[in-house]
Design an enzyme around this catalytic site. Structure first.
Site, mmCIF file in Angstrom:
data_model
loop_
_atom_site.group_PDB
_atom_site.id
_atom_site.type_symbol
_atom_site.label_atom_id
_atom_site.label_comp_id
_atom_site.label_asym_id
_atom_site.label_seq_id
_atom_site.Cartn_x
_atom_site.Cartn_y
_atom_site.Cartn_z
ATOM 1 N N TRP A 1 0.739 -1.197 -0.011
ATOM 2 C CA TRP A 1 0.044 0.157 0.060
ATOM 3 C C TRP A 1 0.899 1.275 -0.038
ATOM 4 O O TRP A 1 1.769 1.381 0.917
ATOM 5 C CB TRP A 1 -1.117 -0.180 1.348
ATOM 6 C CG TRP A 1 -1.814 1.050 1.512
ATOM 7 C CD1 TRP A 1 -2.614 1.577 0.369
ATOM 8 C CD2 TRP A 1 -2.000 1.945 2.396
ATOM 9 N NE1 TRP A 1 -3.288 2.895 0.989
ATOM 10 C CE2 TRP A 1 -3.196 2.979 2.268
ATOM 11 C CE3 TRP A 1 -1.267 1.920 3.889
ATOM 12 C CZ2 TRP A 1 -3.291 3.804 3.252
ATOM 13 C CZ3 TRP A 1 -1.868 2.886 4.727
ATOM 14 C CH2 TRP A 1 -2.970 3.897 4.246
ATOM 15 N N ASP B 1 -0.626 -5.455 9.404
ATOM 16 C CA ASP B 1 -1.773 -4.442 8.732
ATOM 17 C C ASP B 1 -2.852 -5.125 8.505
ATOM 18 O O ASP B 1 -2.931 -6.073 7.651
ATOM 19 C CB ASP B 1 -1.191 -3.676 7.782
ATOM 20 C CG ASP B 1 -2.074 -2.368 7.311
ATOM 21 O OD1 ASP B 1 -3.246 -2.507 7.896
ATOM 22 O OD2 ASP B 1 -1.630 -1.747 6.437
ATOM 23 N N LYS C 1 -13.292 -0.628 5.924
ATOM 24 C CA LYS C 1 -13.876 -1.388 5.234
ATOM 25 C C LYS C 1 -14.774 -2.131 5.484
ATOM 26 O O LYS C 1 -15.997 -2.632 4.800
ATOM 27 C CB LYS C 1 -12.790 -2.249 4.233
ATOM 28 C CG LYS C 1 -11.390 -1.605 4.141
ATOM 29 C CD LYS C 1 -11.491 -0.798 2.783
ATOM 30 C CE LYS C 1 -10.070 -0.089 3.147
ATOM 31 N NZ LYS C 1 -9.667 0.576 2.003
HETATM 32 N N1 KET Z 1 -3.742 -0.706 5.291
HETATM 33 C C1 KET Z 1 -3.754 -0.857 3.935
HETATM 34 C C2 KET Z 1 -3.422 -2.272 3.653
HETATM 35 C C3 KET Z 1 -4.847 -0.075 3.164
HETATM 36 O O1 KET Z 1 -5.168 -0.625 1.966
HETATM 37 C C4 KET Z 1 -5.535 0.867 3.704
HETATM 38 C C5 KET Z 1 -6.662 1.479 2.975
HETATM 39 C C6 KET Z 1 -5.346 1.180 5.024
HETATM 40 C C7 KET Z 1 -4.449 0.562 5.723
HETATM 41 C C8 KET Z 1 -5.742 2.402 5.767
HETATM 42 O O2 KET Z 1 -7.113 2.539 5.687
HETATM 43 P P1 KET Z 1 -7.965 3.464 6.843
HETATM 44 O O3 KET Z 1 -9.033 4.476 5.914
HETATM 45 O O4 KET Z 1 -6.931 4.609 7.353
HETATM 46 O O5 KET Z 1 -8.440 2.658 7.855
HETATM 47 N N2 KET Z 1 -6.387 1.464 1.799
HETATM 48 C C9 KET Z 1 -7.361 2.135 0.629
HETATM 49 C C10 KET Z 1 -7.655 3.644 1.066
HETATM 50 C C11 KET Z 1 -6.681 4.451 0.973
HETATM 51 O O6 KET Z 1 -5.720 4.293 0.146
HETATM 52 O O7 KET Z 1 -6.588 5.435 1.739
HETATM 53 C C12 KET Z 1 -6.808 2.131 -0.936
HETATM 54 O O8 KET Z 1 -5.594 1.369 -1.060
HETATM 55 O O9 KET Z 1 -7.559 2.331 -1.705
#
Ligand code: KET
Length: 418
Positions: A147, A228, A264
Site C-alpha cells: 500500500w 496491517d 472496509k
Molecule cells: N492498510 C492498507 C493495506 C490499506 O489498504 C488501507 C487503505 C489502510 C491501511 C488504511 O485505511 P484507513 O482508511 O486508514 O483505515 N487503503 C485504501 C484507501 C486509502 O488508500 O486510503 C486503498 O488502498 O484504496
C-alpha cells in the site's frame, strides 16, 4: 492615524510568504478520486480507491451501522465528553477479541495493550512512532509492492524503510523464495510489516503452510512482526479465517503489533475508527507499553473521536447485531467474488489476449491486473475508467452493469494501447 505611514510590508509587495512552494503531486490513490470527480462523463467509473459500492454503484451504509447509530442517538445517558487518551475501553477490548479471538491466551493473560486510533492509517502511525522511540531496531521491511502510504507513514514516524520481495510478476503469484531470502538476511530485530490478509495491491496472500514458514523464520531471527489488518472479513467473508495469520503469531507466545481498520469491514471509512494492539510477553510490560503509547498520542491528537468507536462497540457487544454484521460482511465479500467471475468471463468472451485467471484467484478488494501505466491512462482517457497507475482495480467498485464497459476498455487497452 495617518494612513500614509502604513507602508506595505516587504513580503506583501513581493507576494505571499508561501509563494516559493512547489506544487505537490496528488496522492496516487486518493488523487484518482479527485480526477474522477472532475470528469463530467455519465459513463465514468471509479475503480481507484478501495471503497465498497453496491450493485447500483452507490456507497453502502450497513444496516447494522444504521441500527447502532439509532441506539446511540436515542440513548439519553450518552454524552459528548472527551474519551481517554487510549480511547473507548469497550471498543479496545472488543477489537482485541475480534482480531486475536475470544479464547486468545494473550487476552486472558492481559498481555495485550489496545489503543483506539484514527482508523488503520492512524494505528500504523502511532505504532511506528512508538517503535521509533522505544524499540532497539529502527529498520522496517515492507513487502514489494505494498500500500503506497506505508512508506510515508513509517518514514515520517522515524523508521528506516526497506523492502522484501513479495510479488512475482511472471507468475502473478507470491515470490516465496525471494521473501524468505530477504527476511532471512534482514538484520536481527528488524520490524516486518505483514498484510494480515487480502494483500494490497496484489491480492496475493501466502497459503497457511507458507505463513507457517514465514512465522518460523521471523521468530528464529527475532524479527518483530507488525500486522496491517485493513480487510478482516473481506478476504474470505469469514472474520476468523481472515485473522489466521495474526493468531498463529500470537499462539507461539511471541510479541507483535497489529493495526486494525473498520473502514472496509464495517463501511466506516469516514468515521476514522481503528485500533493498535501491542502483544507483549507479560501483563507488566503491557502496562508499561500503554503508559508510553499515551505519551505518543496526547501531543498528536490528544484523544480519539467518539462516534465511530461507539458504533463499533455497540455492534461487537450485541450478539444479534454482531451476527447480522457477519452476514452483511459476507454479502460484500461474495459480491466482490462474483464480480471477479463476471469480469473474467467478459474478457474471455471478448477473446482478450492474455491469461486473466488471476482476476478469479486474487483475494480481497483488488485485482492487480498487470496493465501498464500507458494502458491505464488510455482507459481513463478513452473510457473514463479511473484506476491507479500501477494497474490495480478495486473490484468492489464494479457492478454487473459496469463489467461490460470495463471489459471493453481492458480489451481495447491490451489490443490497441500496448
Ligand atoms: N492498510 C492498507 C493495506 C490499506 O489498504 C488501507 C487503505 C489502510 C491501511 C488504511 O485505511 P484507513 O482508511 O486508514 O483505515 N487503503 C485504501 C484507501 C486509502 O488508500 O486510503 C486503498 O488502498 O484504496
Amino acid at each position: 492615524m495617518d494612513s500614509q505611514n502604513i507602508s506595505p510590508s516587504p513580503t506583501a509587495s513581493s507576494g505571499s510568504v508561501f509563494a516559493h512552494l512547489v506544487r505537490a503531486p496528488e496522492d496516487p490513490i486518493l488523487g484518482v478520486t479527485v480526477a474522477f470527480n472532475k470528469d463530467p462523463s455519465p459513463v465514468k467509473l471509479n475503480l481507484g480507491v478501495g471503497a465498497y459500492r453496491t450493485e447500483e454503484g452507490k456507497p453502502l451504509v450497513l444496516n447494522v451501522v444504521r441500527k447502532a447509530q439509532h441506539q446511540i442517538v436515542n440513548d439519553p445517558s450518552r454524552n459528548k465528553e472527551y474519551l481517554p487518551i487510549v480511547g473507548l475501553a469497550d471498543f479496545n477490548k472488543l477489537s482485541a477479541k475480534l482480531i486475536f479471538g475470544a479464547d486468545s491466551p494473550a487476552i486472558q493473560e492481559n498481555r495485550i495493550t489496545t489503543v483506539q486510533c484514527l482508523s488503520g492509517t492512524g494505528s500504523l502511525r502511532v505504532g511506528g512512532e512508538f517503535l521509533a522511540k522505544h524499540y532497539h531496531q529502527r529498520i522496517i521491511y515492507l513487502p514489494k509492492p505494498t500500500w503506497g502510504n506505508h512508506t510515508k507513514v513509517f518514514t515520517l514516524a522515524g523508521l528506516s524503510v526497506k523492502t522484501y520481495r513479495y510479488y512475482a510478476p511472471a507468475t502473478r503469484g507470491l515470490d516465496f523464495q525471494g521473501l524468505l531470502e530477504d527476511l532471512g538476511s534482514a538484520p536481527s530485530g528488524s520490524i516486518v510489516l505483514l498484510h494480515a490478509c487480502a494483500h494490497n495491491p496484489t491480492g496475493v496472500d501466502p497459503t497457511p503452510e507458507q505463513w507457517e514458514q514465514i512465522r518460523q523464520l521471523i521468530r528464529s531471527k527475532a524479527l518483530l512482526p507488525f500486522f496491517d489488518s485493513a480487510y478482516q472479513g473481506f478476504a474470505s467473508g469469514n472474520l476468523d479465517a481472515d485473522a489466521h495469520s495474526v493468531r498463529s503469531f500470537v499462539a507461539d507466545g511471541g510479541e507483535l503489533l497489529a493495526a486494525q481498520s473498520y473502514a472496509k469491514n464495517m463501511g466506516l471509512y469516514g468515521e476514522r475508527v481503528g485500533a493498535l494492539s501491542i502483544v507483549s510477553k507479560s501483563a507488566d510490560v503491557a502496562s508499561l507499553v500503554e503508559s508510553q503509547l499515551k505519551l505518543v498520542i496526547r501531543p498528536m491528537y490528544s484523544n480519539p473521536p467518539l462516534h465511530g468507536a461507539s458504533i463499533v462497540a455497540t455492534i461487537l457487544k450485541d450478539r444479534d447485531l454482531y451476527n447480522e454484521w457477519t452476514i452483511e460482511l459476507k454479502g460484500m465479500a461474495d459480491r466482490i467474488i462474483s464480480m471477479r467471475q463476471q469480469l473474467f468471463d467478459a474478457l474471455r468472451s471478448r477473446g482478450t489476449p492474455g491469461d486473466w485467471s488471476h482476476i478469479i484467484k486474487s483475494i480481497g478488494m483488488f485485482t492487480f491486473t498487470g496493465l501498464n501505466p500507458e494502458q491505464v491512462s488510455f482507459m481513463t482517457k478513452e473510457y473514463h475508467i479511473y484506476l491507479t497507475s500501477d494497474g490495480r482495480i478495486s473490484m468492489a467498485g464494479l457492478s454487473s452493469k459496469t463489467v461490460p464497459h470495463l471489459a471493453d476498455a481492458i480489451h481495447a487497452a491490451v489490443t490497441r494501447a500496448s
